[in-house]
Design a protein around this motif. Structure first.
Motif, PDB file in Angstrom:
ATOM      1  N   SER A 154      15.544  -0.544  -4.481  1.00 32.77           N
ATOM      2  CA  SER A 154      14.534  -1.105  -5.380  1.00 32.77           C
ATOM      3  C   SER A 154      13.469  -1.879  -4.610  1.00 32.77           C
ATOM      4  O   SER A 154      12.273  -1.791  -4.922  1.00 32.77           O
ATOM      5  N   ASP A 177      16.553   2.462 -13.656  1.00 29.53           N
ATOM      6  CA  ASP A 177      17.930   1.970 -13.630  1.00 29.53           C
ATOM      7  C   ASP A 177      18.210   1.270 -14.960  1.00 29.53           C
ATOM      8  O   ASP A 177      17.881   0.097 -15.149  1.00 29.53           O
ATOM      9  N   PRO A 255      18.294   4.907 -10.381  1.00 30.41           N
ATOM     10  CA  PRO A 255      19.571   4.221 -10.161  1.00 30.41           C
ATOM     11  C   PRO A 255      20.319   4.882  -9.013  1.00 30.41           C
ATOM     12  O   PRO A 255      20.054   6.052  -8.687  1.00 30.41           O
TER      13      PRO A 255
END
Length: 401
Positions: A154, A177, A255
């Protein structure tokens, strides 16, 4: 307060038993060089690759005993594989035609650390990018993915998006995510997006990025207990029912793993390509290969690999330390024939700016780290151009309004 020493750390680690409860991890030679900076301790533990999941409690125990040392503010411990374990891993298969009939299966929701590689193998026929419905106004969609959690995906996504913007592009970022959205914190955005005409909603915005995340729609404390169809519906709504406007590129922070969300994006969205994020150690690369295999299976171009936490820069001396190994992602990229996009060091600055919601590319645009991200962004955009043609090959002129 006295400074913590390597001797103190190693003494505590001698209380952690080895993989088979025989001896301790220090005397068995499993602990890497211990580095201490700003009262934070960094080291890795070497284990056989095939026993990585089984031995994660050993890593957690080592981290726990070090954190208990008076004066220690934090510890970062990674498992790394010995070369014997790493060499036994199966190579990634080259892309093959999707089977005409296959049962789509999923194992409920996917969370960090869960891997559903069989679902990718059993995926139904994937439409080509041209046949998938695009997003009005969005030129290219890039997925940023990793095979496992904890590799800084991220943080890489948000700094890549900011670097693409710094290089002259109009950029948005989608936090895909569902269970662990990061963008509200990383970009220091709070509040709820506004609904405009029809079902459309206006994305949030900061640092010149248009942003959408489940974190804007659901309170942070709410537990998301969603199965596959709900995940698919939420992702497609955040893609197609958001007024993104005119964007050159939409970065999608995927994710970790290879579950429902990844398959939804790969099968129903015309992805221009995927960027894989991994750390240098062999265990992270084993998981990264699963992500590479999944994107190839569904015929999404792999734009390249980023080696995150590639080396450690001591903030006090500026010296470099390869605490978690080094160069593994570059070798993996060469092995499977995909571009190596660059090395991002592990620095206090990246962590601190991320935690504060002021990503380093935005808050320290002239720093060496920001230059690293901008060079990665340049290579990513070149790869998009190579796969999509001249339309994406040339950077637009920067216009100040």
């Amino acid at each position: 307060m006295t400074d913590v020493t390597k001797e103190q750390v190693l003494d505590k680690l001698r209380g952690v038993r080895g993989p088979d409860m025989d001896g301790n991890i220090v005397d068995m030679g499993l602990v890497s060089d211990v580095f201490i900076s700003d009262s934070k301790v960094y080291f890795s533990i070497t284990v056989p690759a095939e026993r990585a999941r089984e031995l994660d409690p050993l890593r957690a125990a080592a981290e726990r005993v070090v954190k208990d040392i008076p004066g220690v503010k934090g510890a970062m411990v990674a498992l790394t594989a010995d070369k014997k374990g790493a060499s036994s891993s199966a190579p990634v298969q080259r892309p093959a035609a999707a089977p005409s009939q296959a049962a789509h299966s999923h194992a409920g929701h996917s969370h960090a650390g869960h891997s559903h590689a069989p679902a990718a193998a059993a995926a139904p026929r994937t439409p080509t990018a041209a046949a998938k419905a695009g997003i009005p106004g969005v030129g290219a969609i890039i997925a940023v993915a990793s095979g496992k959690g904890g590799v800084g995906k991220s943080t890489t996504s948000v700094n890549l998006a900011l670097a693409l913007k710094a290089n002259g592009l109009r950029v948005g970022i989608l936090d895909a995510d569902i269970y662990g959205p990061s963008m509200p914190r990383l970009l220091k955005i709070s509040g709820r997006p506004q609904q405009i005409e029809g079902r459309m909603i206006r994305p949030m915005e900061n640092y010149g990025l248009k942003v959408m995340s489940m974190g804007f729609l659901v309170d942070e404390e709410v537990a998301m207990i969603w199965r596959g169809p709900m995940i698919q519906s939420a992702l497609l709504q955040m893609l197609r029912e958001v007024a993104w406007g005119d964007l050159d590129v939409l970065v999608v922070d995927m994710p970790p793993g290879t579950g429902d969300a990844q398959l939804t994006m790969a099968q129903q969205v015309p992805l221009a390509g995927a960027v894989i994020v991994s750390t240098p150690q062999d265990l992270a690369l084993i998981d990264a290969r699963k992500g590479l295999a999944m994107f190839r299976k569904v015929e999404v171009p792999v734009l390249g690999i980023v080696e995150n936490m590639s080396y450690f820069i001591a903030p006090d001396t500026g010296n470099r330390y390869d605490i978690f190994g080094h160069g593994g992602a570059r070798k993996e990229a060469e092995r499977i024939g995909v571009p190596f996009l660059g090395e991002v060091p592990l620095t206090m600055g990246i962590r601190e700016t991320s935690d504060a919601g002021t990503p380093v590319v935005a808050s320290e645009p002239d720093s060496e780290i920001a230059r690293v991200y901008r060079e990665i962004a340049r290579k990513v955009w070149e790869q998009v151009g190579a796969h999509q043609g001249d339309k994406a090959r040339t950077m637009p002129n920067i216009v100040f309004e």
